[in-house]
Write a protein that holds these residues in place. Structure first.
Motif, PDB file in Angstrom:
ATOM      1  N   GLY A  99      -0.578  15.716 -12.203  1.00 47.04           N
ATOM      2  CA  GLY A  99      -0.050  14.866 -13.261  1.00 47.04           C
ATOM      3  C   GLY A  99      -0.549  13.441 -13.129  1.00 47.04           C
ATOM      4  N   PRO A 100      -0.139  12.586 -14.041  1.00 47.08           N
ATOM      5  CA  PRO A 100      -0.553  11.181 -14.001  1.00 47.08           C
ATOM      6  C   PRO A 100      -0.047  10.491 -12.730  1.00 47.08           C
ATOM      7  CG  PRO A 100       0.542  11.700 -16.076  1.00 47.08           C
ATOM      8  CD  PRO A 100       0.696  12.886 -15.189  1.00 47.08           C
ATOM      9  N   LEU A 101      -0.787   9.501 -12.303  1.00 46.90           N
ATOM     10  CA  LEU A 101      -0.389   8.655 -11.190  1.00 46.90           C
ATOM     11  C   LEU A 101       0.546   7.589 -11.762  1.00 46.90           C
ATOM     12  CD1 LEU A 101      -0.815   7.766  -8.220  1.00 46.90           C
ATOM     13  CD2 LEU A 101      -2.790   6.464  -9.016  1.00 46.90           C
ATOM     14  N   ALA A 102       1.801   7.575 -11.313  1.00 49.30           N
ATOM     15  CA  ALA A 102       2.790   6.614 -11.815  1.00 49.30           C
ATOM     16  C   ALA A 102       2.945   5.482 -10.813  1.00 49.30           C
ATOM     17  CB  ALA A 102       4.120   7.310 -12.045  1.00 49.30           C
ATOM     18  N   LEU A 103       2.870   4.259 -11.298  1.00 44.42           N
ATOM     19  CA  LEU A 103       2.947   3.073 -10.448  1.00 44.42           C
ATOM     20  C   LEU A 103       3.846   2.025 -11.067  1.00 44.42           C
ATOM     21  CD1 LEU A 103      -0.900   2.727  -9.954  1.00 44.42           C
ATOM     22  CD2 LEU A 103       0.680   3.475  -8.185  1.00 44.42           C
ATOM     23  N   THR A 104       4.549   1.304 -10.214  1.00 44.17           N
ATOM     24  CA  THR A 104       5.263   0.112 -10.650  1.00 44.17           C
ATOM     25  C   THR A 104       4.449  -1.077 -10.173  1.00 44.17           C
ATOM     26  OG1 THR A 104       7.401   1.208 -10.534  1.00 44.17           O
ATOM     27  CG2 THR A 104       7.410  -1.196 -10.503  1.00 44.17           C
ATOM     28  N   LEU A 105       4.060  -1.929 -11.095  1.00 42.97           N
ATOM     29  CA  LEU A 105       3.280  -3.128 -10.793  1.00 42.97           C
ATOM     30  C   LEU A 105       4.236  -4.309 -10.903  1.00 42.97           C
ATOM     31  CD1 LEU A 105       0.225  -2.170 -13.029  1.00 42.97           C
ATOM     32  CD2 LEU A 105       0.474  -1.786 -10.561  1.00 42.97           C
ATOM     33  N   PRO A 106       4.722  -4.839  -9.762  1.00 45.50           N
ATOM     34  CA  PRO A 106       5.776  -5.850  -9.801  1.00 45.50           C
ATOM     35  C   PRO A 106       5.355  -7.190 -10.405  1.00 45.50           C
ATOM     36  CG  PRO A 106       5.065  -5.476  -7.545  1.00 45.50           C
ATOM     37  CD  PRO A 106       4.372  -4.464  -8.392  1.00 45.50           C
ATOM     38  N   ASP A 107       4.055  -7.483 -10.363  1.00 48.95           N
ATOM     39  CA  ASP A 107       3.605  -8.784 -10.878  1.00 48.95           C
ATOM     40  C   ASP A 107       2.136  -8.702 -11.282  1.00 48.95           C
ATOM     41  OD1 ASP A 107       2.207  -8.852  -8.426  1.00 48.95           O
ATOM     42  OD2 ASP A 107       3.784 -10.027  -7.471  1.00 48.95           O
ATOM     43  N   LEU A 108       1.623  -9.808 -11.793  1.00 45.80           N
ATOM     44  CA  LEU A 108       0.237  -9.872 -12.258  1.00 45.80           C
ATOM     45  C   LEU A 108      -0.740  -9.607 -11.123  1.00 45.80           C
ATOM     46  CD1 LEU A 108      -1.237 -10.278 -14.886  1.00 45.80           C
ATOM     47  CD2 LEU A 108      -1.271 -12.726 -14.438  1.00 45.80           C
ATOM     48  N   ALA A 109      -0.404 -10.041  -9.909  1.00 45.44           N
ATOM     49  CA  ALA A 109      -1.286  -9.800  -8.757  1.00 45.44           C
ATOM     50  C   ALA A 109      -1.423  -8.302  -8.487  1.00 45.44           C
ATOM     51  CB  ALA A 109      -0.763 -10.528  -7.525  1.00 45.44           C
ATOM     52  N   ALA A 110      -0.337  -7.551  -8.620  1.00 51.39           N
ATOM     53  CA  ALA A 110      -0.383  -6.101  -8.419  1.00 51.39           C
ATOM     54  C   ALA A 110      -1.231  -5.434  -9.503  1.00 51.39           C
ATOM     55  CB  ALA A 110       1.023  -5.524  -8.408  1.00 51.39           C
ATOM     56  N   THR A 111      -1.155  -5.941 -10.710  1.00 54.22           N
ATOM     57  CA  THR A 111      -1.986  -5.434 -11.798  1.00 54.22           C
ATOM     58  C   THR A 111      -3.455  -5.656 -11.450  1.00 54.22           C
ATOM     59  OG1 THR A 111      -0.251  -5.835 -13.429  1.00 54.22           O
ATOM     60  CG2 THR A 111      -2.502  -5.668 -14.265  1.00 54.22           C
ATOM     61  N   GLY A 112      -3.764  -6.834 -10.938  1.00 58.67           N
ATOM     62  CA  GLY A 112      -5.131  -7.142 -10.526  1.00 58.67           C
ATOM     63  C   GLY A 112      -5.612  -6.252  -9.391  1.00 58.67           C
ATOM     64  N   ARG A 113      -4.714  -5.946  -8.445  1.00 63.64           N
ATOM     65  CA  ARG A 113      -5.101  -5.060  -7.340  1.00 63.64           C
ATOM     66  C   ARG A 113      -5.408  -3.654  -7.831  1.00 63.64           C
ATOM     67  NH1 ARG A 113      -1.118  -8.180  -4.890  1.00 63.64           N
ATOM     68  NH2 ARG A 113       0.481  -6.566  -5.123  1.00 63.64           N
ATOM     69  N   LEU A 114      -4.625  -3.157  -8.786  1.00 63.30           N
ATOM     70  CA  LEU A 114      -4.912  -1.841  -9.350  1.00 63.30           C
ATOM     71  C   LEU A 114      -6.278  -1.855 -10.038  1.00 63.30           C
ATOM     72  CD1 LEU A 114      -4.205   1.078 -10.074  1.00 63.30           C
ATOM     73  CD2 LEU A 114      -2.982   0.186 -12.084  1.00 63.30           C
ATOM     74  N   ALA A 115      -6.560  -2.891 -10.791  1.00 68.72           N
ATOM     75  CA  ALA A 115      -7.856  -3.001 -11.463  1.00 68.72           C
ATOM     76  C   ALA A 115      -8.995  -3.019 -10.432  1.00 68.72           C
ATOM     77  CB  ALA A 115      -7.898  -4.262 -12.324  1.00 68.72           C
ATOM     78  N   ALA A 116      -8.809  -3.744  -9.344  1.00 70.05           N
ATOM     79  CA  ALA A 116      -9.837  -3.828  -8.305  1.00 70.05           C
ATOM     80  C   ALA A 116     -10.047  -2.477  -7.620  1.00 70.05           C
ATOM     81  CB  ALA A 116      -9.457  -4.892  -7.282  1.00 70.05           C
ATOM     82  N   ARG A 117      -8.992  -1.689  -7.497  1.00 74.52           N
ATOM     83  CA  ARG A 117      -9.116  -0.353  -6.897  1.00 74.52           C
ATOM     84  C   ARG A 117      -9.772   0.634  -7.859  1.00 74.52           C
ATOM     85  NH1 ARG A 117      -3.353   1.159  -5.341  1.00 74.52           N
ATOM     86  NH2 ARG A 117      -4.308   3.152  -4.838  1.00 74.52           N
ATOM     87  N   LEU A 118      -9.547   0.462  -9.141  1.00 75.28           N
ATOM     88  CA  LEU A 118     -10.118   1.357 -10.137  1.00 75.28           C
ATOM     89  C   LEU A 118     -11.597   1.056 -10.402  1.00 75.28           C
ATOM     90  CD1 LEU A 118      -9.737   3.644 -12.202  1.00 75.28           C
ATOM     91  CD2 LEU A 118      -8.950   1.911 -13.837  1.00 75.28           C
TER      92      LEU A 118
END
Length: 153
Positions: free
Chosen positions: A3-22
């Motif tokens: 299934g889909p990978l579900a994540l909670t991104l607590p802040d903008l920095a976490a969003t940026g980290r996900l983008a950097a990993r992708l």
């Protein structure tokens, strides 16, 4: 199929980290479709992803809300194309936006619902929704089998 990978991104920095990993998982021909309501963080994610793809943390990444598409040269010689289809009248307008040519690179699409029959079959899909806090986002990432294995950890 997982299934889909579900994540909670607590802040903008976490969003940026996900983008950097992708970013390192994306390759020419890929389409990353960003779904979510206005204010869900689609543009912020796209901005962080483009900065990671280009290797330039200070890259100017304007929203393509009015131009509908912005293109970026990547270090490997390919291009990434950031589409915002919110104002698109319909999938027929994609031709004049260079959709077919752009598909040779990486396409990042906000408001992919407007793609209609042009929705890429093997697309990666990131759904974003506002969370509890002002910057918190709830993310759901899915794609073809094996494509997101590097993100699960």
């Amino acid at each position: 199929m997982p299934g889909p990978l579900a994540l909670t991104l607590p802040d903008l920095a976490a969003t940026g980290r996900l983008a950097a990993r992708l970013a390192p998982l994306l390759r020419p021909g890929d389409a990353l479709l960003l779904q979510g309501p206005l204010g869900a963080g689609k543009s912020a994610f796209a901005r962080a992803l483009l900065r990671a793809l280009t290797g330039d943390p200070d890259l100017e990444v304007p929203s393509p809300s009015f131009t509908l598409v912005q293109s970026y040269a990547l270090p490997d010689g390919t291009e990434a194309h950031h589409y915002d289809l919110y104002r698109l009248a319909g999938p027929g307008d994609l031709t004049e936006l260079g959709w077919e040519e752009a598909r040779r690179g990486i396409v990042i699409v906000e408001w992919p619902e407007r793609l209609g029959a042009e929705w890429p079959a093997e697309a990666l899909l990131l759904r974003l929704a506002p969370g509890a806090g002002e910057e918190e986002r709830l993310a759901s990432l899915s794609g073809p089998p094996g494509r997101l294995d590097g993100l699960a950890g």
